[in-house]
Enzyme design. Structure first.
Site, PDB file in Angstrom:
ATOM      1  N   SER A   1      -0.717   9.386   0.629  1.00 25.61           N
ATOM      2  CA  SER A   1      -0.133   8.125   1.083  1.00 25.61           C
ATOM      3  C   SER A   1      -0.752   6.945   0.352  1.00 25.61           C
ATOM      4  CB  SER A   1      -0.356   8.011   2.595  1.00 25.61           C
ATOM      5  OG  SER A   1      -0.846   6.754   2.936  1.00 25.61           O
ATOM      6  N   LYS A   2       0.021   5.869   0.258  1.00 28.01           N
ATOM      7  CA  LYS A   2      -0.477   4.659  -0.397  1.00 28.01           C
ATOM      8  C   LYS A   2      -1.636   4.049   0.389  1.00 28.01           C
ATOM      9  CE  LYS A   2       3.672   3.446  -2.923  1.00 28.01           C
ATOM     10  NZ  LYS A   2       4.811   2.564  -3.077  1.00 28.01           N
ATOM     11  N   ARG A   3      -1.784   4.444   1.629  1.00 24.27           N
ATOM     12  CA  ARG A   3      -2.824   3.857   2.463  1.00 24.27           C
ATOM     13  C   ARG A   3      -4.157   4.610   2.383  1.00 24.27           C
ATOM     14  NH1 ARG A   3       1.730   3.665   5.452  1.00 24.27           N
ATOM     15  NH2 ARG A   3       1.228   5.578   6.566  1.00 24.27           N
ATOM     16  N   CYS A   4      -4.205   5.694   1.622  1.00 23.98           N
ATOM     17  CA  CYS A   4      -5.414   6.530   1.681  1.00 23.98           C
ATOM     18  C   CYS A   4      -6.589   5.946   0.886  1.00 23.98           C
ATOM     19  CB  CYS A   4      -5.114   7.947   1.207  1.00 23.98           C
ATOM     20  SG  CYS A   4      -4.932   8.052  -0.567  1.00 23.98           S
TER      21      CYS A   4
ATOM     22  N   SER B   1      -4.872   6.233  -3.878  1.00 23.08           N
ATOM     23  CA  SER B   1      -3.573   6.770  -4.297  1.00 23.08           C
ATOM     24  C   SER B   1      -3.055   6.131  -5.573  1.00 23.08           C
ATOM     25  CB  SER B   1      -2.538   6.577  -3.180  1.00 23.08           C
ATOM     26  OG  SER B   1      -2.268   5.196  -3.026  1.00 23.08           O
TER      27      SER B   1
END
Length: 487
Positions: free
Chosen positions: A255-258, A261
């Protein structure tokens, strides 16, 4: 003569470059370069709502840092331009091709408004889906002209059959067949006159003579619609190469939130571009031997897309850190100093031989930010607990450590050459005369001069960098701490 291989990376300027997109770009680059072909950069900016200011610069900068130099693109015309979709759109190109499909009965004008389209939505297995019912397909040419002349907004839709099947071939997954009843009549031209991504990339790939289309396997479900467009135009489709999903360590989609990424996230965290590229190359592709360290030139030589895996690839941070550490170890010293110095200067403000400190950490770090906590004691002796002097294996405790430091202090005070060799000779001579093991003599000294359990370098290296005055000062502090304990 076989056809010249041409691949394209076609990003949308919507922000940082996700590692999945970078992998797509890398594999396209490797497929082209392995065969001596062309790697094309094309900017897909027709989705104006998602356009992010400055994102174009991010694409260029990321590609440059990763070493993925394109042969053709907005800044390098190879005869197939323009390479920016909005510029191609301005020429009326996509509408022209959509109208050719309308003339063939493979597409049609649709004038349905939002209300009518909303009424078609249905919930299937908990998901809201909308399947268009071909309502406008039966409008006569006169009715269509009348509505267009009246300025009624329209889209152009693909006319997909509702019976039979469509098959396309993927280089990794083989032949994939779907029932045509599953294919929605996707929009080709939107009401603002812009093409959809799905339509524009088929037209552009054909006109730019792209031979291999590489993308994530989430596009497999759209591929039958692309295949139908190629067939409708009577064009030969490119070779499709769908790449496996990239997941995090818990096997969920990355995910882009990790926090790691994107390429930018990783370089900001102290990872080297060449290590990132090497690591990403192995997310879905396995070399024939067990070697894992590959420069870009070696990847070009070794990369065979037929060895791409079908199963998801796990983004393993531990492995990336290990790989980055290997690249740092192999780096020439001058480049290492240049990249590492800002991290050293974050924690060390006093005049000191910075290069000697960095030499101690080069083989001990995996990412550059690791440097700071390893070397901070050079700036200032931490307030440590005397339990550090007790080490079972070295056979040291508070009492014998105090004795050793008290005996060594005058010897070190009377000694002026604080080079590693000279200190080594001096202290080893003391150890030998005292008849103790090396560790028992050296552990107290290293503890006193560093105030840490783990240090890069041993007592001699640390004392050489600190110099005579600071080394003696720290040993006196050690004696004071140990004396208080014994008091």
């Amino acid at each position: 003569m076989s056809q010249r291989i041409r691949t394209r990376y076609a990003p949308s300027p919507t922000g940082k470059m996700h590692v999945g997109n970078l992998r797509t770009a890398l594999y396209e680059y490797l497929i082209a370069k392995h065969e001596g072909g062309d790697f094309v950069l094309r900017i897909e900016d027709t989705d104006q709502e998602r356009f992010v200011e400055g994102a174009l610069d991010i694409i260029y900068r990321t590609m440059k840092e990763a070493g993925l130099e394109h042969d053709e693109g907005p800044d390098k015309d190879g005869g197939y331009g323009p390479y920016v979709q909005s510029e191609r759109q301005n020429s009326g190109l996509y509408l022209e091709y959509a109208k050719k499909l309308v003339d063939k009965g493979e597409a049609y004008y649709c004038f349905c408004d939002k209300e009518r389209l909303d009424s078609l939505k249905q919930v299937v297995a908990g998901k809201e889906i909308s399947v268009y019912d071909k309502h406008c397909l039966n409008l006569s040419a006169e009715e269509v002209k009348e509505k267009i002349d009246a300025g009624i907004p329209y889209v152009i839709r693909q006319n997909n059959p509702v019976t039979g099947t469509t098959t396309f071939h993927d280089e990794i997954y083989g032949d994939i067949t779907v029932n045509n009843s599953e294919l929605d009549d996707m929009i080709l031209i939107k009401s603002d006159g812009f093409p959809t991504y799905n339509f524009a990339n088929v037209i552009d790939d054909y006109l730019m003579k792209i031979t291999h289309v590489v993308r994530g396997n989430e596009y497999i479900s759209s591929s039958p619609k692309y295949q139908r467009l190629y067939e409708a135009f009577g064009w030969e489709p490119p070779k499709y190469v769908h790449l496996p999903l990239i997941t995090d360590e818990s096997h969920k989609k990355l995910s882009k939130r990790c926090g790691h990424s994107s390429f930018e996230d990783l370089t900001e965290q102290g990872f080297l571009p060449e290590a990132i590229v090497n690591f990403i190359a192995l997310l879905g592709w396995s070399p024939e031997d067990n070697n894992e360290i590959f420069g870009l030139d070696e990847l070009v030589r070794n990369f065979d897309y037929r060895h791409i895996n079908k199963s998801p690839a796990v983004f393993d941070m531990v492995k990336l850190k290990w790989m980055n550490g290997e690249y740092i170890k192999a780096m020439d010293d001058e480049r290492f100093y240049e990249l590492a110095m800002p991290y050293l200067k974050n924690v060390i403000k006093k005049e000191i031989d910075a290069k000697k400190i960095l030499d101690l950490v080069k083989t001990r770090i995996e990412v550059f930010p690791d440097i700071e906590s390893l070397i901070d004691f050079f700036e200032e002796l931490p307030d440590y607990d005397i339990s550090l002097y007790t080490h079972k294996k070295m056979k040291t405790n508070s009492e014998n450590s105090l004795e050793i430091l008290n005996e060594l202090l005058p010897i070190l005070e009377n000694h002026n050459d604080y080079s590693i060799d000279s200190l080594h000779e001096l202290i080893m001579d003391y150890i030998s005369k005292k008849g103790i093991k090396n560790g028992q003599g050296l552990w107290p000294v290293r503890t006193a001069v560093s105030g840490k359990q783990m240090t890069p370098g041993g007592a001699f290296e640390i004392m050489e960098i600190l110099g005579k005055e600071e080394s003696l000062n720290r040993i006196r502090i050690g004696i004071e701490k140990l004396s208080k304990e014994g008091a």
